[in-house]
Scaffold this motif. Structure first.
Motif, short mmCIF file in Angstrom:
data_model
loop_
_atom_site.label_atom_id
_atom_site.label_comp_id
_atom_site.label_asym_id
_atom_site.label_seq_id
_atom_site.Cartn_x
_atom_site.Cartn_y
_atom_site.Cartn_z
N ARG A 195 -57.77 -74.71 66.10
CA ARG A 195 -58.40 -73.39 65.95
C ARG A 195 -59.35 -73.35 64.75
NH1 ARG A 195 -55.77 -69.68 69.26
NH2 ARG A 195 -56.33 -67.85 68.03
N ASP A 196 -59.27 -74.37 63.90
CA ASP A 196 -60.23 -74.49 62.81
C ASP A 196 -61.52 -75.18 63.27
OD1 ASP A 196 -58.44 -73.35 61.02
OD2 ASP A 196 -57.54 -75.29 60.53
N GLU A 197 -61.47 -75.83 64.44
CA GLU A 197 -62.64 -76.57 64.94
C GLU A 197 -63.32 -75.86 66.09
OE1 GLU A 197 -63.60 -79.20 63.33
OE2 GLU A 197 -61.82 -79.46 62.09
N ILE A 198 -62.55 -75.21 66.96
CA ILE A 198 -63.07 -74.59 68.17
C ILE A 198 -63.26 -73.09 67.94
CG2 ILE A 198 -62.71 -74.20 70.63
CD1 ILE A 198 -63.06 -77.14 69.93
N LEU A 199 -64.47 -72.60 68.11
CA LEU A 199 -64.76 -71.19 67.88
C LEU A 199 -64.35 -70.32 69.06
CD1 LEU A 199 -68.30 -71.44 66.24
CD2 LEU A 199 -66.08 -71.19 65.10
N ASP A 200 -64.46 -70.86 70.28
CA ASP A 200 -64.13 -70.08 71.48
C ASP A 200 -62.62 -70.12 71.67
OD1 ASP A 200 -63.93 -68.87 73.92
OD2 ASP A 200 -65.54 -70.02 74.87
N LEU A 201 -61.91 -69.26 70.94
CA LEU A 201 -60.45 -69.32 70.94
C LEU A 201 -59.86 -68.89 72.28
CD1 LEU A 201 -59.71 -67.91 67.37
CD2 LEU A 201 -59.94 -70.29 68.13
N VAL A 202 -60.50 -67.98 72.98
CA VAL A 202 -60.00 -67.56 74.29
C VAL A 202 -60.01 -68.75 75.25
CG1 VAL A 202 -60.44 -66.08 76.29
CG2 VAL A 202 -60.70 -65.17 73.96
N ALA B 204 -65.18 -84.96 56.31
CA ALA B 204 -65.56 -83.55 56.41
C ALA B 204 -66.84 -83.39 57.22
CB ALA B 204 -65.72 -82.95 55.02
N GLU B 205 -67.04 -82.20 57.75
CA GLU B 205 -68.31 -81.87 58.37
C GLU B 205 -69.43 -81.97 57.33
OE1 GLU B 205 -68.27 -78.45 61.29
OE2 GLU B 205 -66.44 -78.03 60.17
N PRO B 206 -70.65 -82.23 57.77
CA PRO B 206 -71.75 -82.26 56.80
C PRO B 206 -71.98 -80.88 56.21
CG PRO B 206 -72.60 -82.36 59.03
CD PRO B 206 -71.12 -82.51 59.13
N PRO B 207 -72.39 -80.81 54.96
CA PRO B 207 -72.72 -79.51 54.38
C PRO B 207 -73.92 -78.91 55.10
CG PRO B 207 -73.41 -81.29 52.92
CD PRO B 207 -72.60 -81.91 54.01
N PRO B 208 -74.08 -77.60 55.05
CA PRO B 208 -75.18 -76.95 55.81
C PRO B 208 -76.55 -77.54 55.54
CG PRO B 208 -73.66 -75.30 54.95
CD PRO B 208 -73.22 -76.61 54.37
N THR C 225 -66.22 -85.67 66.05
CA THR C 225 -65.21 -86.61 65.55
C THR C 225 -63.95 -85.89 65.13
OG1 THR C 225 -66.97 -88.10 64.80
CG2 THR C 225 -64.79 -88.43 63.85
N ARG C 226 -64.07 -84.80 64.39
CA ARG C 226 -62.91 -84.07 63.89
C ARG C 226 -62.11 -83.44 65.03
NH1 ARG C 226 -62.57 -82.42 58.65
NH2 ARG C 226 -61.83 -80.35 59.30
N SER C 227 -62.79 -82.93 66.05
CA SER C 227 -62.09 -82.25 67.14
C SER C 227 -61.22 -83.22 67.92
CB SER C 227 -63.09 -81.56 68.06
OG SER C 227 -63.78 -80.54 67.36
N TRP C 228 -61.75 -84.38 68.25
CA TRP C 228 -60.93 -85.38 68.95
C TRP C 228 -59.75 -85.78 68.10
CZ3 TRP C 228 -60.95 -86.52 73.88
CH2 TRP C 228 -62.11 -86.37 74.64
N ARG C 229 -59.98 -85.97 66.81
CA ARG C 229 -58.89 -86.40 65.92
C ARG C 229 -57.78 -85.35 65.87
NH1 ARG C 229 -57.88 -91.52 63.42
NH2 ARG C 229 -56.54 -91.14 61.61
N HIS C 230 -58.16 -84.07 65.85
CA HIS C 230 -57.16 -83.00 65.76
C HIS C 230 -56.30 -82.89 67.01
CE1 HIS C 230 -57.69 -81.12 61.92
NE2 HIS C 230 -59.00 -80.97 62.08
N LEU C 231 -56.79 -83.37 68.13
CA LEU C 231 -56.00 -83.27 69.37
C LEU C 231 -54.66 -83.98 69.26
CD1 LEU C 231 -58.33 -83.77 72.48
CD2 LEU C 231 -56.83 -81.85 72.01
N SER C 232 -54.58 -84.99 68.41
CA SER C 232 -53.32 -85.73 68.29
C SER C 232 -52.20 -84.87 67.71
CB SER C 232 -53.52 -86.97 67.40
OG SER C 232 -53.79 -86.60 66.06
N ARG C 233 -52.53 -83.71 67.14
CA ARG C 233 -51.52 -82.84 66.53
C ARG C 233 -50.90 -81.87 67.53
NH1 ARG C 233 -54.88 -81.13 61.05
NH2 ARG C 233 -55.35 -83.25 60.34
N VAL C 234 -51.45 -81.81 68.72
CA VAL C 234 -50.91 -80.90 69.73
C VAL C 234 -49.52 -81.38 70.15
CG1 VAL C 234 -51.20 -80.03 72.09
CG2 VAL C 234 -53.17 -80.21 70.56
N LYS C 235 -48.58 -80.44 70.23
CA LYS C 235 -47.22 -80.74 70.66
C LYS C 235 -47.06 -80.39 72.14
CE LYS C 235 -46.36 -81.66 66.36
NZ LYS C 235 -46.34 -83.08 65.91
#
Length: 490
Positions: A390-397, A475-479, A369-379
């Motif tokens: 970059r706070d949601e996706i670990l594979d930065l490359v 927020a993401e669920p706690p561990p 849910t958070r990753s799709w929502r963050h896409l709207s911030r891309v310019k």
């Protein structure tokens, strides 16, 4: 208390489609929550605080002029046919027209045993009732076809499941509660003459444009198959996992029905199984579209006698209807994904872009849910990294390799950032009923505090809005909450 007038439709079919049986009174019932907006739509709002309304919602009094009834159906459960199921803990207590003149059925879930309870107690527990009450309205808030929830009633009556819990009743509402399994029951019993009254009831009430046409049953089945395909696309797009996609849990109107073990994806795993009873992963998230198709073929098989008198001719008419599902699903799903990406139209290459994004989320176990929502911030016209993602996706490359293609696609249709962000945030929810949120509301309710149920109910009415006061709910669920398991008793 003045209630809307009864308009028997399903009840008018009489036995053997259903059996009249009263609800079993619930001791010391209390109204835990009521859906005031739905009550108003049904013409009930002036009476929702009265003792008479509570008694009605608990099953302690009958709707005037209507005998409550349980219906019989069959179903394929985890791929295996079960010849008789039925409303084991659900009772139809009224058939009315809402303020818009639309037919509505009112049903109590957890109102006691019926002839189809199979030696069970016919009760529901507070835990599962809260989950259904909240999720059916959460799905409605997301714009996904679903049954609705009118009221939640609790009682101190003990009910044994894995442990001893307390009883509850959910009053749920739908234009019809008929399922694929209703048709399977009569087909496999060889009483195929019983199919036509059921189908014609649905057609006359909900597909009037087909009424009286010689091919009305083929037209209705085509539409149900299409609706089922579109429903599966809706589920996939928000990361909803049903958990028990048996044919007896599939609506003949294309609604989401029967919220037992369900869940919304947190960390994205396309193979996620939300029901710990599903050992084979039959109903995993990535399997849902295929199972929707499989279930639709079972409905078509049960309705072959409606399509032609000769079996061979019936199969020849059913096959193209079954074959229409993949195309209907594919178009609906592509429309969903492109809208979630903020694209105004579908172009060649978009499927590659979509799959690249899904693979990114999968490899990083990113929050769906958070990753799709963050896409709207891309310019569209910026260079360099997409900082929010970059706070949601670990594979930065991989992310940095995908983002230029995404920006290029946005520029190709001259996408304007602010306008696109509004469109994306209207289809990418910020809030969903995550398992840990539901669990927290259950634990507090079991301790006598219903405030969290009320908060979630209100929050999930507007899942696409920012609602800054409730930021923590996005927020993401706690561990410690990431491994909550749900089962068929949930």
């Amino acid at each position: 208390m003045i209630l809307p007038a009864i308009t028997p439709r399903f009840a008018a079919l009489g036995e053997p489609y259903s059996t009249a049986i009263p609800a079993r009174p619930l001791p010391a019932p209390s109204l835990l929550h009521v859906n005031a907006a739905l009550a108003d739509q049904l013409g009930l709002s002036p009476s929702i605080a009265s003792p008479e309304f509570i008694a009605l919602m608990a099953g302690n009094t009958a709707w005037p002029g209507y005998e409550s009834r349980a219906s019989v159906y069959a179903g394929h459960q985890f791929g295996q046919f079960v010849p008789q199921l039925g409303d084991g803990r659900a009772l139809l207590i009224a058939e009315i027209d809402d303020r818009n003149g639309q037919p509505q059925e009112v049903q109590l879930k957890g109102a006691g045993p019926t002839p189809y309870s199979r030696h069970a107690d016919g009760r529901a527990v507070l835990r599962s009732s809260i989950r259904e009450y909240l999720c059916s309205e959460a799905m409605h808030g997301l714009g996904i076809p679903t049954t609705r929830a009118l009221a939640l009633v609790g009682s101190p009556q003990p009910v044994r499941r894995e442990t001893v819990e307390t009883a509850a009743v959910v009053c749920r509402v739908a234009p019809s509660f008929l399922r694929f399994g209703h048709f399977e029951f009569w087909y496999y019993r060889g009483e195929t003459e019983r199919l036509k009254p059921l189908a014609d009831l649905l057609i006359d009430q909900h597909f009037p444009e087909f009424t009286g046409k010689p091919d009305r049953h083929a037209l209705w089945l085509t539409e149900v198959v299409r609706r089922t395909a579109v429903l599966m696309a809706h589920w996939q797009a928000v990361g909803f996992c049903h958990g028990v996609m048996n044919t007896d849990n599939f609506s003949a109107l294309g609604l989401t029905i029967d919220y037992g073990p369900f869940g919304f994806l947190d960390a994205f795993d396309s193979h996620h199984i939300c029901n710990h009873s599903d050992d084979s992963g039959r109903y995993a998230w990535d399997r849902q579209p295929v199972i929707g198709h499989w279930n639709a073929t079972k409905l078509l098989q049960a309705c072959l006698p409606l399509l032609a008198d000769e079996p061979k001719a019936a199969v020849e008419r059913a096959q193209p209807i079954a074959d229409s599902y993949p195309d209907a699903y594919g178009k609906a799903m592509l429309k969903q994904w492109t809208a979630k990406l903020g694209l105004r139209e579908v172009r060649d290459g978009d499927e590659t872009l979509i799959n690249g994004w899904l693979n990114l989320m999968q490899s990083s176990r990113a929050d769906f849910t958070r990753s799709w929502r963050h896409l709207s911030r891309v310019k569209a016209n910026e260079d360099g990294p997409a900082h929010g993602l970059r706070d949601e996706i670990l594979d930065l490359v991989a992310l940095d390799a995908w983002i230029p293609d995404y920006r290029s696609r946005l520029r190709a249709e001259q996408s304007e950032d602010a306008e696109r962000a509004v469109r994306m945030n209207a289809v990418n929810p910020k809030y969903v009923l995550r398992n840990h949120l539901a669990q927290r509301s259950i634990e507090r309710a079991e301790a006598g505090d219903l405030s969290e149920v009320a908060t979630l109910f209100e929050l999930l009415q507007r899942p696409f809005d920012e609602q800054p006061a409730f930021e923590a709910y996005a927020a993401e669920p706690p561990p410690e909450a990431r491994m909550i398991e749900v089962s068929c008793s949930s």
